[in-house]
Design a protein around this motif. Structure first.
Motif, short mmCIF file in Angstrom:
data_model
loop_
_atom_site.label_atom_id
_atom_site.label_comp_id
_atom_site.label_asym_id
_atom_site.label_seq_id
_atom_site.Cartn_x
_atom_site.Cartn_y
_atom_site.Cartn_z
N LEU A 2 49.05 40.28 -2.89
CA LEU A 2 47.68 40.12 -3.37
C LEU A 2 46.78 39.61 -2.26
O LEU A 2 45.63 40.04 -2.13
CB LEU A 2 47.64 39.17 -4.57
N LEU A 3 47.30 38.73 -1.44
CA LEU A 3 46.52 38.18 -0.33
C LEU A 3 46.08 39.27 0.63
O LEU A 3 44.96 39.26 1.14
CB LEU A 3 47.33 37.10 0.40
N GLY A 4 46.93 40.25 0.86
CA GLY A 4 46.59 41.37 1.72
C GLY A 4 45.41 42.16 1.18
O GLY A 4 44.51 42.56 1.93
N TYR A 5 45.38 42.37 -0.13
CA TYR A 5 44.26 43.07 -0.74
C TYR A 5 42.97 42.27 -0.62
O TYR A 5 41.90 42.83 -0.39
CB TYR A 5 44.54 43.38 -2.21
N ILE A 6 43.08 40.98 -0.75
CA ILE A 6 41.90 40.10 -0.63
C ILE A 6 41.35 40.18 0.80
O ILE A 6 40.15 40.31 1.00
CB ILE A 6 42.25 38.66 -1.03
N VAL A 7 42.24 40.10 1.78
CA VAL A 7 41.81 40.20 3.19
C VAL A 7 41.11 41.52 3.43
O VAL A 7 40.03 41.57 4.02
CB VAL A 7 43.02 40.04 4.14
N SER A 8 41.68 42.59 2.94
CA SER A 8 41.11 43.92 3.12
C SER A 8 39.74 44.02 2.46
O SER A 8 38.78 44.53 3.05
CB SER A 8 42.05 44.96 2.53
N PHE A 9 39.61 43.51 1.26
CA PHE A 9 38.35 43.58 0.53
C PHE A 9 37.26 42.76 1.21
O PHE A 9 36.14 43.22 1.40
CB PHE A 9 38.55 43.09 -0.91
N LYS A 21 36.48 39.03 15.88
CA LYS A 21 36.97 37.81 16.53
C LYS A 21 37.05 36.66 15.54
O LYS A 21 38.00 35.88 15.57
CB LYS A 21 36.03 37.45 17.70
N GLU A 22 36.07 36.56 14.65
CA GLU A 22 36.07 35.50 13.63
C GLU A 22 37.28 35.63 12.71
O GLU A 22 37.92 34.62 12.37
CB GLU A 22 34.78 35.59 12.82
N VAL A 23 37.61 36.84 12.30
CA VAL A 23 38.78 37.07 11.44
C VAL A 23 40.06 36.68 12.19
O VAL A 23 40.92 35.99 11.65
CB VAL A 23 38.84 38.54 10.97
N GLU A 24 40.17 37.11 13.45
CA GLU A 24 41.34 36.74 14.25
C GLU A 24 41.46 35.23 14.40
O GLU A 24 42.55 34.67 14.22
CB GLU A 24 41.27 37.39 15.63
N ASP A 25 40.35 34.58 14.72
CA ASP A 25 40.36 33.13 14.89
C ASP A 25 40.74 32.41 13.61
O ASP A 25 41.46 31.42 13.63
CB ASP A 25 39.00 32.63 15.38
N ASN A 30 44.65 29.44 10.48
CA ASN A 30 45.23 29.39 9.13
C ASN A 30 46.25 30.51 8.97
O ASN A 30 45.99 31.49 8.27
CB ASN A 30 44.12 29.57 8.08
N PRO A 31 47.41 30.39 9.61
CA PRO A 31 48.39 31.48 9.56
C PRO A 31 48.88 31.77 8.14
O PRO A 31 49.15 30.85 7.38
CB PRO A 31 49.52 31.00 10.46
N MET A 32 48.91 33.04 7.82
CA MET A 32 49.43 33.50 6.53
C MET A 32 50.34 34.69 6.80
O MET A 32 49.87 35.83 6.82
CB MET A 32 48.27 33.89 5.61
N PRO A 33 51.61 34.43 7.04
CA PRO A 33 52.52 35.51 7.43
C PRO A 33 52.54 36.70 6.47
O PRO A 33 52.67 37.84 6.91
CB PRO A 33 53.89 34.82 7.46
N SER A 34 52.34 36.45 5.19
CA SER A 34 52.40 37.56 4.23
C SER A 34 51.20 38.50 4.36
O SER A 34 51.25 39.63 3.88
CB SER A 34 52.48 37.02 2.80
N ALA A 35 50.13 38.04 5.00
CA ALA A 35 48.93 38.87 5.14
C ALA A 35 48.70 39.30 6.59
O ALA A 35 47.67 39.90 6.89
CB ALA A 35 47.72 38.11 4.62
N MET A 36 49.64 39.02 7.47
CA MET A 36 49.43 39.28 8.89
C MET A 36 49.19 40.76 9.18
O MET A 36 48.28 41.11 9.93
CB MET A 36 50.63 38.77 9.70
N ARG A 37 49.99 41.63 8.62
CA ARG A 37 49.83 43.07 8.89
C ARG A 37 48.47 43.55 8.37
O ARG A 37 47.78 44.32 9.04
CB ARG A 37 50.97 43.86 8.25
N LYS A 38 48.08 43.12 7.20
CA LYS A 38 46.80 43.53 6.64
C LYS A 38 45.65 42.99 7.47
O LYS A 38 44.64 43.65 7.65
CB LYS A 38 46.69 43.05 5.19
#
Length: 65
Positions: A2-9, A21-25, A30-38
């Motif tokens: 679900l977190l991946g969908y939120i990041v994408s949206f 750059k802001e998203v990367e920073d 705030n590392p979130m391994p489950s959403a890293m690929r997204k």
């Protein structure tokens, strides 16, 4: 997942290098391994939009038509 969908949206409307750059920073702070690929896919999409904007702004299409 679900977190991946939120990041994408949330990032879908971004179209500047500063936002990429802001998203990367944000994810470095705030590392979130489950959403890293997204996150990586979202940043890539933002950078593709930046490239398209530059291409369109260059006027190449008006010279071609």
């Amino acid at each position: 997942m679900l977190l991946g969908y939120i990041v994408s949206f949330v990032t879908s409307g971004f179209a500047s290098e500063a936002k990429a750059k802001e998203v990367e920073d944000f994810f470095v702070a705030n590392p979130m391994p489950s959403a890293m690929r997204k996150m990586e896919q979202s940043v890539e999409g933002i950078r593709c939009k930046v490239s398209c904007k530059r291409y369109l702004a260059s006027g190449i299409l008006t010279r071609w038509c």
